[in-house]
Enzyme design. Structure first.
Site, PDB file in Angstrom:
ATOM      1  N   HIS A 151     -25.932  20.735  12.765  1.00 55.81           N
ATOM      2  CA  HIS A 151     -26.431  21.921  13.466  1.00 55.81           C
ATOM      3  C   HIS A 151     -26.952  21.566  14.861  1.00 55.81           C
ATOM      4  CE1 HIS A 151     -27.298  26.132  12.615  1.00 55.81           C
ATOM      5  NE2 HIS A 151     -28.344  26.006  13.399  1.00 55.81           N
ATOM      6  N   GLU A 181     -22.597  32.393  17.739  1.00 51.12           N
ATOM      7  CA  GLU A 181     -21.785  31.781  18.798  1.00 51.12           C
ATOM      8  C   GLU A 181     -21.038  32.850  19.593  1.00 51.12           C
ATOM      9  OE1 GLU A 181     -20.776  32.528  15.979  1.00 51.12           O
ATOM     10  OE2 GLU A 181     -18.699  32.065  15.534  1.00 51.12           O
TER      11      GLU A 181
END
Ligand SMILES: Nc1nc2c(ncn2[C@@H]2O[C@H](COP(=O)(O)OP(=O)(O)OP(=O)(O)O)[C@@H](O)[C@H]2O)c(=O)[nH]1
Length: 303
Positions: A151, A181
């Site tokens: 992550h 995203e």
């Protein structure tokens, strides 16, 4: 000068001094400790003064406005006033922090989805007859980047990509991180051709980027993008929702047709998707607005 007037003017003076001190002192020591200190000092000084006055009364000595008494009045009023000013200052700073928190994405520093909604509402109110274009961008196969670099590595790519987008825009353009995203760019006054050109430039630039990862390797990334325009500034939530949905459908088409590309919205695209039974996926439905968005300009669209 009568004692009551003197007390009042001393209190005003103390208030002004406290305001100035409140701006200077916190730089030297922690605000919370200073507040506590001022509070205790105020009570001690006030108590001592009352004790002195009681003593005067008890001894029947006349009260005279000597410098000692003036100093006593000052020490009685200054610390509580200072305390109040410091608390007020701390509360204001806290409010400013909270506003900054909901306006800026903590990771990338871009506008949040909610802040973009607010700005879109402002654009709507100050519309000068020109239209607006929208670009939606989504990092491709981002899950793979997370899988490879964890992550924290994914975050590094997000920050880099956000900076790249921001650097490629005009001052009047707005860019927000509207999902994990996903990014949204609003281009006030831009035509669909200009939006397409910008989206092509941004995706081309993305291809050339190399993000230095913690293990020393370099990570690439690409964007898929969809764009759409409105010849006039959308004047209600439904019109904004329509514009964003068109951009989202175009983004969906860009993903479906292989990623790392830009697709502008067109009526043909809408027909193709309708006949294939496809529908937009990344933008939520109008009824899924978050609680905080109630009453704002774009509550439903970015939810
Ligand atoms: N590092 C990081 N990952 C995030 C964040 N928010 C969401 N994600 C991850 O983003 C990934 C998105 O995965 P998908 O929706 O499958 O999309 P994708 O892998 O980019 O695939 P396509 O969009 O189809 O190209 C998930 O693995 C999420 O866990 C974040 O703030 N930081």
């Amino acid at each position: 000068m009568p004692p009551s007037l003197l007390l009042l003017s001393t209190a005003v003076l103390a208030w002004m001094c406290a305001g100035t001190l409140a701006r200077l002192l916190p730089k030297l020591c922690a605000e919370a400790n200073l507040c506590l200190l001022a509070w205790i000092t105020g009570h001690l000084a006030g108590g001592a003064l009352l004790f002195g006055l009681a003593l005067h009364t008890w001894t029947s000595a006349p009260i005279q406005l000597k410098p000692g008494l003036l100093l006593g009045l000052l020490t009685m009023t200054l610390p509580p006033a200072l305390t109040f000013a410091l608390v007020d200052r701390a509360l204001r700073a806290d409010t400013q922090r909270q506003v900054a928190q909901w306006q800026r994405d903590g990771l990338t520093g871009l506008l949040t989805r909610r802040a973009l909604m607010e700005r879109a509402g402002t654009l709507r109110r100050s519309a000068d007859g020109s239209g607006i274009a929208v670009i939606l961008l989504d990092l491709d196969h981002f899950k793979c980047i997370n899988d490879r670099h964890l992550h924290s590595g994914g975050d590094r790519v997000l920050v880099h990509a956000a900076r790249q987008l921001q650097a490629g825009l005009r001052l009047t353009d707005l860019v927000a991180r509207i999902g994990g995203e996903e990014f949204c760019i609003l281009l006030p006054g831009a035509s669909s051709a200009q939006a397409l050109e910008l989206a092509e430039r941004l995706t081309t630039e993305a291809r050339a980027q190399r993000v230095r990862m913690a293990d020393g390797s370099e990570q690439r990334y690409t964007f898929s993008a969809g764009c759409a325009e409105s010849a006039a500034m959308p004047d209600d939530d439904a019109a904004w929702a329509g514009l964003l949905e068109r951009a989202d459908r175009a983004l969906y088409a860009a993903k479906r047709s292989g990623r790392d590309r830009v697709v502008p919205w067109s009526t043909e695209l809408a027909c193709t998707q309708a006949s294939a039974g496809e529908h937009s996926s990344s933008l939520p439905t109008p009824n899924s607005a978050p609680p905080h968005a109630t009453g704002s300009a774009l509550p439903s669209v970015f939810a």
